[in-house]
Design a protein around this motif. Structure first.
Motif, PDB file in Angstrom:
ATOM      1  N   SER A  30       0.826  -1.200   0.000  1.00 31.25           N
ATOM      2  CA  SER A  30       0.000   0.000   0.000  1.00 31.25           C
ATOM      3  C   SER A  30       0.868   1.262   0.000  1.00 31.25           C
ATOM      4  O   SER A  30       0.607   2.213  -0.743  1.00 31.25           O
ATOM      5  CB  SER A  30      -0.919  -0.014   1.223  1.00 31.25           C
ATOM      6  OG  SER A  30      -1.691   1.152   1.270  1.00 31.25           O
ATOM      7  N   LYS A  31       1.913   1.258   0.819  1.00 34.19           N
ATOM      8  CA  LYS A  31       2.824   2.403   0.861  1.00 34.19           C
ATOM      9  C   LYS A  31       3.515   2.601  -0.482  1.00 34.19           C
ATOM     10  O   LYS A  31       3.634   3.727  -0.972  1.00 34.19           O
ATOM     11  CB  LYS A  31       3.874   2.209   1.948  1.00 34.19           C
ATOM     12  CG  LYS A  31       3.340   2.338   3.345  1.00 34.19           C
ATOM     13  CD  LYS A  31       4.422   2.071   4.367  1.00 34.19           C
ATOM     14  CE  LYS A  31       3.854   2.020   5.771  1.00 34.19           C
ATOM     15  NZ  LYS A  31       4.878   1.658   6.759  1.00 34.19           N
ATOM     16  N   GLU A  34       1.180   4.126  -2.998  1.00 31.88           N
ATOM     17  CA  GLU A  34       1.038   5.568  -2.786  1.00 31.88           C
ATOM     18  C   GLU A  34       2.221   6.329  -3.387  1.00 31.88           C
ATOM     19  O   GLU A  34       2.029   7.367  -4.034  1.00 31.88           O
ATOM     20  CB  GLU A  34       0.930   5.877  -1.295  1.00 31.88           C
ATOM     21  CG  GLU A  34      -0.387   5.484  -0.670  1.00 31.88           C
ATOM     22  CD  GLU A  34      -0.421   5.749   0.826  1.00 31.88           C
ATOM     23  OE1 GLU A  34       0.350   6.597   1.302  1.00 31.88           O
ATOM     24  OE2 GLU A  34      -1.229   5.094   1.507  1.00 31.88           O
ATOM     25  N   ASP A  37       1.879   6.287  -7.167  1.00 31.18           N
ATOM     26  CA  ASP A  37       0.829   7.213  -7.598  1.00 31.18           C
ATOM     27  C   ASP A  37       1.321   8.656  -7.556  1.00 31.18           C
ATOM     28  O   ASP A  37       1.049   9.448  -8.464  1.00 31.18           O
ATOM     29  CB  ASP A  37      -0.424   7.061  -6.731  1.00 31.18           C
ATOM     30  CG  ASP A  37      -1.181   5.768  -7.004  1.00 31.18           C
ATOM     31  OD1 ASP A  37      -0.956   5.153  -8.067  1.00 31.18           O
ATOM     32  OD2 ASP A  37      -1.999   5.376  -6.142  1.00 31.18           O
ATOM     33  N   LYS A  38       2.061   8.997  -6.510  1.00 28.85           N
ATOM     34  CA  LYS A  38       2.614  10.350  -6.414  1.00 28.85           C
ATOM     35  C   LYS A  38       3.619  10.609  -7.537  1.00 28.85           C
ATOM     36  O   LYS A  38       3.645  11.700  -8.114  1.00 28.85           O
ATOM     37  CB  LYS A  38       3.277  10.565  -5.056  1.00 28.85           C
ATOM     38  CG  LYS A  38       2.282  10.693  -3.932  1.00 28.85           C
ATOM     39  CD  LYS A  38       2.976  10.871  -2.595  1.00 28.85           C
ATOM     40  CE  LYS A  38       1.964  10.915  -1.466  1.00 28.85           C
ATOM     41  NZ  LYS A  38       2.633  11.040  -0.153  1.00 28.85           N
TER      42      LYS A  38
END
Length: 74
Positions: A30-31, A34, A37-38
């Motif tokens: 999950s990290k 993220e 995505d950034k």
């Protein structure tokens, strides 16, 4: 009979360990998602010659894939 329950405890302990590791990997995944995505959002903002960096990156990846496919076909 006592030996059988010991085996069950060992299996249960292993199952708990695997479940814990699975949860840890899910959190790490999950990290990383993220962060990815950034990075994509950042690349979309950078525009060079009227095209964003993400489009250029994906195009270059596609070209590399085609080159590899062509070399494998020979």
């Amino acid at each position: 009979m006592a030996r059988g329950s010991g085996d069950n405890k060992t299996l249960r302990d292993k199952l708990i360990d695997v479940m814990y590791e699975n949860e840890q990997l899910k959190a790490e995944n999950s990290k990383l998602r993220e962060i990815l995505d950034k990075a994509y959002d950042f690349m979309k903002q950078l525009v060079i010659d009227g095209r964003n960096l993400l489009e250029r990156f994906l195009e270059s990846i596609g070209q590399m894939v085609e080159k590899v496919r062509d070399s494998l076909r020979r």
